[in-house]
Design an enzyme around this catalytic site. Structure first.
Site, PDB file in Angstrom:
ATOM      1  CG  ASP A  60     -10.941 -26.278  13.264  1.00 24.84           C
ATOM      2  OD1 ASP A  60     -10.609 -25.113  13.544  1.00 24.84           O
ATOM      3  OD2 ASP A  60     -12.125 -26.635  13.083  1.00 24.84           O
ATOM      4  CG  ASN A  83      -2.772 -14.869   8.900  1.00 27.05           C
ATOM      5  OD1 ASN A  83      -3.146 -13.746   8.606  1.00 27.05           O
ATOM      6  ND2 ASN A  83      -2.785 -15.869   8.023  1.00 27.05           N
ATOM      7  CE1 TYR A 146     -13.016 -11.981   8.600  1.00 23.60           C
ATOM      8  CE2 TYR A 146     -13.244  -9.622   8.265  1.00 23.60           C
ATOM      9  CZ  TYR A 146     -12.472 -10.761   8.243  1.00 23.60           C
ATOM     10  OH  TYR A 146     -11.137 -10.692   7.884  1.00 23.60           O
ATOM     11  CE  LYS A 150     -10.402 -11.626  11.225  1.00 23.32           C
ATOM     12  NZ  LYS A 150      -9.154 -12.404  11.417  1.00 23.32           N
ATOM     13  CB  THR A 181      -5.626 -13.029   0.864  1.00 22.51           C
ATOM     14  OG1 THR A 181      -6.914 -12.834   1.460  1.00 22.51           O
ATOM     15  CG2 THR A 181      -4.648 -11.961   1.347  1.00 22.51           C
TER      16      THR A 181
END
Length: 252
Positions: A60, A83, A146, A150, A181
């Site tokens: 992790d 990434n 999210y 980011k 993805t």
């Protein structure tokens, strides 16, 4: 390194699938001397075979002990693609705090630990790319956790670029929009969309791309990997502290 020059030791997190796996294959093809591949999915990580000298670390990214292990074994890092991340969705009023913390933990805490270790092991003149997202640039309902994580990644890259410039180390971020993805498959809304298209994943992706993306298509992982390799290369020698938005026009 020019865009076609071989590279030294390259670290890739979130390496077992999607953009990370595409970067691993691209860097191996470019002649990377050693690949350090990191992912939480040990089975997928072991199955990934980009070729060349590969050292795998399963764990992790928000576990400091993992990074102690990587620092002990990495040697000098010349290029890094940070990434690793997870998807999340939900309106703010409906988001459980545990879900918020999990998203920020992997996407931002994990990125901090990844970047800290990379900078500790980076040689002078190294180059680093952090995977952010257009969600960190453009606000949309249901993307609070999210998007916030980011946006934090983008600012982290900018600060790191200032701190590392004296050593000739460049740090940039890439902010993809829709990319084909496996991260989509983690989200409930996409699973529902696939179901509404009779289980056809490609049709579901095409339907999403047709709404709000002027170019009406999503990127492939290989396309994003090629853009990351440009940022890593000496062709981008004067580019640092920037965010490359690669979203098919979604943020316009």
């Amino acid at each position: 390194m020019p865009s076609d020059a071989p590279v030294g030791t390259c670290l890739i997190t979130g390496a077992a699938s999607g953009i990370g796996a595409a970067c691993a294959h691209a860097l191996a093809a470019r002649g990377a001397q050693r690949l350090l591949l990191v992912d939480s999915n040990d089975d997928a990580l072991q199955a990934l075979d980009p070729g060349g000298d590969v050292t795998r670390f399963a764990g992790d990214v928000c576990d400091p002990a993992l990074w102690e292990q990587i620092e002990a074994q990495a040697g000098t890092i010349d290029r890094a693609v940070l990434n690793a991340g997870i998807a999340a969705g939900g309106m703010i009023a409906d988001t459980e705090f545990d879900d918020w913390r999990r998203t920020l933990g992997v996407n931002l805490d994990g990125m901090f630990l990844s970047l800290r270790s990379t900078l500790r092991k980076a040689g002078d003149g190294a180059s680093i790319v952090l995977t952010a997202s257009v969600s960190g640039v453009k606000a949309e309902p249901g993307t609070a956790a999210y998007g916030a994580s980011k946006a934090g990644v983008i600012q982290l890259a900018r600060v790191a670029a200032r701190e590392a410039a004296a050593r000739g180390i460049r740090v940039n971020a890439i902010a993809p929009g829709g990319v084909d993805t496996p991260i989509w498959d983690q989200t409930l809304f996409f699973r529902d969309l696939v179901a509404s298209h009779d289980g056809d994943r490609d049709k579901a992706l095409a339907a999403m791309a047709a709404i709000g993306t002027p170019l009406a298509r999503f990127a492939t992982a290989s396309e994003i990997a090629a853009q990351i390799l440009f940022l890593l290369s000496d062709d981008a020698a004067t580019i640092t502290g920037t965010v490359l938005v690669s979203d098919g026009g979604y943020s316009l």
